[in-house]
Design a protein around this motif. Structure first.
Motif, mmCIF file in Angstrom:
data_model
loop_
_atom_site.group_PDB
_atom_site.id
_atom_site.type_symbol
_atom_site.label_atom_id
_atom_site.label_comp_id
_atom_site.label_asym_id
_atom_site.label_seq_id
_atom_site.Cartn_x
_atom_site.Cartn_y
_atom_site.Cartn_z
ATOM 1 N N ASN A 1 75.153 -42.500 47.930
ATOM 2 C CA ASN A 1 74.356 -42.863 46.590
ATOM 3 C C ASN A 1 73.062 -42.322 46.570
ATOM 4 N N ARG A 2 72.308 -42.852 47.500
ATOM 5 C CA ARG A 2 71.007 -42.389 47.251
ATOM 6 C C ARG A 2 70.482 -40.938 47.254
ATOM 7 N N ALA A 3 71.456 -40.400 47.879
ATOM 8 C CA ALA A 3 71.008 -38.876 48.024
ATOM 9 C C ALA A 3 71.406 -38.181 46.488
ATOM 10 N N ILE A 4 72.490 -38.816 46.138
ATOM 11 C CA ILE A 4 72.720 -38.302 44.534
ATOM 12 C C ILE A 4 71.744 -38.691 43.561
ATOM 13 N N LEU A 5 71.116 -39.936 43.636
ATOM 14 C CA LEU A 5 70.138 -40.401 42.763
ATOM 15 C C LEU A 5 68.875 -39.535 42.949
ATOM 16 N N ASP A 6 68.519 -39.121 44.258
ATOM 17 C CA ASP A 6 67.540 -38.453 44.360
ATOM 18 C C ASP A 6 67.314 -37.183 43.609
ATOM 19 N N ARG A 7 68.619 -36.522 43.601
ATOM 20 C CA ARG A 7 68.844 -35.289 42.756
ATOM 21 C C ARG A 7 68.733 -35.628 41.108
ATOM 22 N N VAL A 8 69.344 -36.618 40.806
ATOM 23 C CA VAL A 8 69.402 -37.018 39.431
ATOM 24 C C VAL A 8 67.814 -37.454 38.740
ATOM 25 N N ILE A 9 67.222 -38.151 39.629
ATOM 26 C CA ILE A 9 65.855 -38.570 38.942
ATOM 27 C C ILE A 9 64.986 -37.644 38.540
ATOM 28 N N PRO A 10 64.961 -36.570 39.599
ATOM 29 C CA PRO A 10 63.695 -35.494 39.101
ATOM 30 C C PRO A 10 64.038 -34.662 37.876
ATOM 31 N N LEU A 11 65.539 -34.444 37.753
ATOM 32 C CA LEU A 11 66.064 -33.606 36.834
ATOM 33 C C LEU A 11 65.856 -34.357 35.371
ATOM 34 N N VAL A 12 66.225 -35.875 35.103
ATOM 35 C CA VAL A 12 65.979 -36.657 34.052
ATOM 36 C C VAL A 12 64.121 -36.629 33.726
ATOM 37 N N ALA A 13 63.595 -36.889 34.875
ATOM 38 C CA ALA A 13 62.220 -36.898 34.677
ATOM 39 C C ALA A 13 61.592 -35.685 34.095
ATOM 40 N N ALA A 14 62.152 -34.703 34.424
ATOM 41 C CA ALA A 14 61.493 -33.148 33.865
ATOM 42 C C ALA A 14 61.892 -33.055 32.308
ATOM 43 N N LEU A 15 62.568 -34.072 31.557
ATOM 44 C CA LEU A 15 62.400 -34.034 30.129
ATOM 45 C C LEU A 15 61.202 -34.458 29.654
ATOM 46 N N ARG A 16 60.437 -35.057 30.538
ATOM 47 C CA ARG A 16 59.049 -35.436 30.054
ATOM 48 C C ARG A 16 58.111 -34.275 29.568
ATOM 49 N N VAL A 17 58.456 -33.208 30.367
ATOM 50 C CA VAL A 17 57.565 -32.089 30.473
ATOM 51 C C VAL A 17 57.861 -31.385 29.182
ATOM 52 N N PRO A 18 56.765 -30.938 27.941
ATOM 53 C CA PRO A 18 56.866 -29.953 27.134
ATOM 54 C C PRO A 18 57.158 -28.569 27.538
ATOM 55 N N SER A 19 58.151 -28.145 26.776
ATOM 56 C CA SER A 19 58.318 -26.719 26.828
ATOM 57 C C SER A 19 57.143 -25.881 26.980
ATOM 58 N N PRO A 20 57.133 -24.614 27.550
ATOM 59 C CA PRO A 20 55.850 -23.577 27.373
ATOM 60 C C PRO A 20 55.560 -23.191 25.781
ATOM 61 N N HIS A 21 54.232 -23.561 25.458
ATOM 62 C CA HIS A 21 53.915 -23.336 24.161
ATOM 63 C C HIS A 21 52.860 -22.308 23.903
ATOM 64 N N GLY A 22 52.657 -21.582 25.007
ATOM 65 C CA GLY A 22 51.380 -20.537 24.973
ATOM 66 C C GLY A 22 50.105 -21.223 25.595
ATOM 67 N N SER A 23 49.964 -22.430 25.486
ATOM 68 C CA SER A 23 48.653 -22.904 25.961
ATOM 69 C C SER A 23 48.827 -24.260 26.420
ATOM 70 N N PRO A 24 48.232 -24.906 27.065
ATOM 71 C CA PRO A 24 48.193 -26.236 27.734
ATOM 72 C C PRO A 24 47.955 -26.970 26.419
ATOM 73 N N GLU A 25 46.901 -26.755 25.792
ATOM 74 C CA GLU A 25 46.523 -27.649 24.604
ATOM 75 C C GLU A 25 47.641 -27.798 23.499
ATOM 76 N N VAL A 26 48.256 -26.729 23.224
ATOM 77 C CA VAL A 26 49.678 -26.873 22.182
ATOM 78 C C VAL A 26 50.582 -27.568 22.993
ATOM 79 N N ALA A 27 51.076 -27.514 24.171
ATOM 80 C CA ALA A 27 52.091 -28.173 24.738
ATOM 81 C C ALA A 27 51.654 -29.620 24.723
ATOM 82 N N ALA A 28 50.297 -30.102 25.085
ATOM 83 C CA ALA A 28 49.884 -31.319 25.144
ATOM 84 C C ALA A 28 50.070 -32.104 23.745
ATOM 85 N N ALA A 29 50.025 -31.343 22.794
ATOM 86 C CA ALA A 29 50.305 -31.827 21.391
ATOM 87 C C ALA A 29 51.759 -32.285 21.113
ATOM 88 N N VAL A 30 52.606 -31.990 22.112
ATOM 89 C CA VAL A 30 53.944 -32.432 21.630
ATOM 90 C C VAL A 30 54.069 -34.032 21.460
#
Length: 653
Positions: free
Chosen positions: A347-376
């Motif tokens: 179970n722990r090994a599966i959760l270790d794969r799920v958590i990073p993928l779900v946490a990646a939803l916090r990262v804005p998609s590329p918007h051309g510049s870090p400033e534009v991405a940070a404004a999301v």
């Protein structure tokens, strides 16, 4: 079947990564935007305002968190229930003080007016009875006629009585007593001053020659003798005028108290409950309230409501998370691949794969510049991920015996993740607080490997918006404070007739709560799980279309990433993923259907669904499209108002 693509995470090396992650790798998980503290959230502020606006909500909060101290506090997602309790107790103290003042005013006014103030009860009772008759289970035309007669009899009686008082204090002579019936039949002569009923009018009823004003009118009739001893015999004309003035001024004083009470609440909304001052909890007068019991329970609630340990009742284990929203689960056979050596998969090994993928939803998609991405400002950037363990409250000797210490919680989390037990359950909790915590979407994920099988359980829950009247608290307070004086006076006078009854009910509620504290013995009772949640009590289940769309987006996105994480774990460990991929099917961009307990769902036109359990086929009608699985059931509206749970009930599909 289309396989769910798994994006490569930042910092992940090329090739197949190791299945087991080191604790140091958690630093690579994307961090979200700093979340607003629960005690300073907008939902907490509106719930605090609701304790001043809704007596039923306030009493429910006090009963759950203050009276029944043997109950654990439910998880408070996005709010601080302890702060809501503080304002609930403060609101009750203020309302009890105003109710006592209103009743004291009546108690003083009735004898000072010689019983004249009691005449107000007659028209008020008539108006109240008109509302009862209008809702009575009788023919509608009878109810309407009866309510109409009672309502207008009460209004005209009150108007005539008030005009008579005004004429009397101005030195005029006007009969009064027709408006006192039937109250005059119930009051003793010592209070009424020998007030006759409507049948006492006659040639000698009001012109007996005993003088002018009331003295001349109260000298005969069926209650004759009361006037001679109370008014004509002992009270002079000055005393009669004084009593008339008392009866005349009483409604004005009551209206003033009603208006001041409302003004005090509106003033609180613009000061300690205002948006710019509410985050400062140290300056909140409700938090500084004295009382050992309140401080002890406040600290206890704050320890229990936000920790990784959830003490629950078996009847409602997810109390506090909201309404179940299409809970589903699936199981697949763990079949090793022939071209790869398998690795241990727990179970722990599966959760270790799920958590990073779900946490990646916090990262804005590329918007051309870090400033534009940070404004999301997408709410997914504030996504919260934690692990929690559910423990039953039964078996503990006291509420303080619950293992809330960090070391004890860590032990339970480590043991429960692989245990797969029934009472103690480990969940990965993924939460998104949208609309300033007005819509809270929580997904509980549980994985379990046993006997060469993989079981995946996903339990989405949604906390729906707060009651509309709570959301309009600022608007209502602003309207009252900026209203003209005449409008405020009319508002207060219109609510004055019911002030006495409201005051009595308020005092009885306070007395009942005190009686329960004194006789309930809840302090020595065995601990119990929560019966209600403050956040759920303040919800009404009515969401806008925008909010429904956001909930669907959050759930679809999170569940896709959970499925992708399980697929990745199976593949990295050297197991076949085809069976899992057959049960997790892409049905639309951003949507996923997972086989549920109820069967399968076809998507599109002219599709055929085969149920292997009974070998029955179902063919979709041409031109008829199937709904997305994240859409609420059609039976949700019929159960949207649940008084026992205080929150909306949504269909589980």
């Amino acid at each position: 079947m289309t396989r769910t693509p798994v994006p490569q995470q930042p910092g992940e090396p090329d090739g197949r990564p190791p299945l087991r992650k080191d604790p140091a790798d958690s630093a690579d998980i994307p961090r979200g935007l700093p979340a607003t503290p629960p005690g300073a959230s907008e939902a907490t502020r509106l719930l605090c305002a609701g304790t001043y606006m809704d007596d039923g909500f306030r009493d429910a909060v006090i009963d759950e968190l203050y009276v029944h101290e043997e109950r654990f506090a439910a998880p408070s997602l996005g709010i601080d229930a302890a702060r809501v309790l503080a304002h609930a107790l403060r609101a009750r103290r203020l309302q009890l003080a105003w109710a006592a003042g209103i009743l004291l005013l009546w108690i003083v006014a009735i004898p000072l007016s010689g019983g004249l103030a009691a005449v107000y009860f007659s028209p008020v009772v008539m108006i109240a009875l008109s509302r009862v008759v209008a809702r009575a289970p009788i023919p509608w035309w009878t109810a309407r006629i009866g309510a109409f007669l009672l309502r207008w009899y009460g209004r005209l009686s009150l108007l005539v009585f008030m005009v008579s008082l005004v004429v009397t204090v101005c030195g005029g002579d006007l009969p009064l007593m027709a408006v006192t019936w039937p109250i005059s039949l119930l009051l003793p002569d010592a209070w009424t001053g020998g007030m006759p009923d409507p049948g006492s009018f006659g040639d000698s009823g009001w012109d007996s020659g005993r003088g002018s004003g009331w003295g001349s009118g109260w000298g005969s009739g069926p209650l004759d003798g009361g006037l001679d001893t109370t008014y004509a015999g002992q009270a002079g004309e000055g005393t009669v005028l004084f009593r008339a003035w008392v009866a005349l001024v009483l409604p004005l004083l009551l209206a003033t108290m009603v208006g001041l009470h409302r003004g005090q609440w509106a003033h609180a909304l613009t000061r300690e409950l205002s948006k710019h001052r509410f985050p400062d909890a140290m300056s909140d007068p409700a938090e500084r309230a004295e009382g050992f019991r309140f401080r002890r329970l406040r600290d206890r609630v704050r320890t229990e409501q936000h920790g990784p340990l959830v003490m629950y009742r078996a009847a409602n284990p997810f109390c506090g998370a909201g309404t179940p929203f299409k809970t589903w689960s699936l199981s697949v056979e763990l079949r090793p691949r022939e071209d790869r050596e398998t690795e241990p998969l727990d179970n722990r090994a599966i959760l270790d794969r799920v958590i990073p993928l779900v946490a990646a939803l916090r990262v804005p998609s590329p918007h051309g510049s870090p400033e534009v991405a940070a404004a999301v400002r997408d709410r997914l950037r504030e996504l919260e991920i934690d692990e929690c363990v559910f423990l039953p409250a039964e078996g503990l000797k006291s509420r303080t015996a619950a293992p809330y210490a960090p070391e004890a919680c860590a032990e339970h989390l480590a043991a429960a993740v692989e245990e797969g037990g029934e009472p103690r359950r480990h969940f990965l909790r993924i939460r998104v607080g949208g609309w300033n915590e007005g819509i809270v979407t929580t997904v509980f994920v549980r994985v379990h490997t046993q006997g060469g099988m993989l079981m995946l359980e996903v339990a989405p829950h949604v906390l729906w918006p707060l009651r509309q009247v709570f959301q309009d608290a600022d608007r209502i307070a602003h309207h009252y404070r900026h209203h003209n004086h005449f409008g405020k006076a009319v508002w207060a006078l219109a609510r004055t007739p019911r002030s006495a009854g409201t005051a009595v009910v308020t005092l009885l509620r306070g007395l009942l709560s005190t009686w329960q504290l004194a006789t309930g013995g809840y302090g020595g009772a065995l601990p119990d799980g929560p019966r209600a949640s403050v956040r759920e009590l303040g919800s009404d289940g009515e969401a806008s279309l925008f909010q429904d769309m956001d909930v669907a987006r959050y759930l679809e996105t999170i569940q896709l990433r959970v499925a992708a994480g399980v697929t990745t774990a199976l593949d990295d460990a050297g197991y076949h993923t085809e069976e899992f991929e057959q049960k997790v099917v892409n049905v639309a961009p951003g949507g996923a259907y997972v086989e549920s307990f109820q069967g399968a769902l076809g998507v599109g036109n002219n599709n055929t669904i085969t149920n292997n359990s009974n070998n029955s086929n179902t063919t979709g009608a041409p031109g008829q499209s199937n709904r997305s699985t994240t859409q609420r059931g059609s039976a949700s509206k019929s159960a949207s108002k649940s008084a026992s749970k205080g929150s909306a009930k949504r269909g589980n599909g």
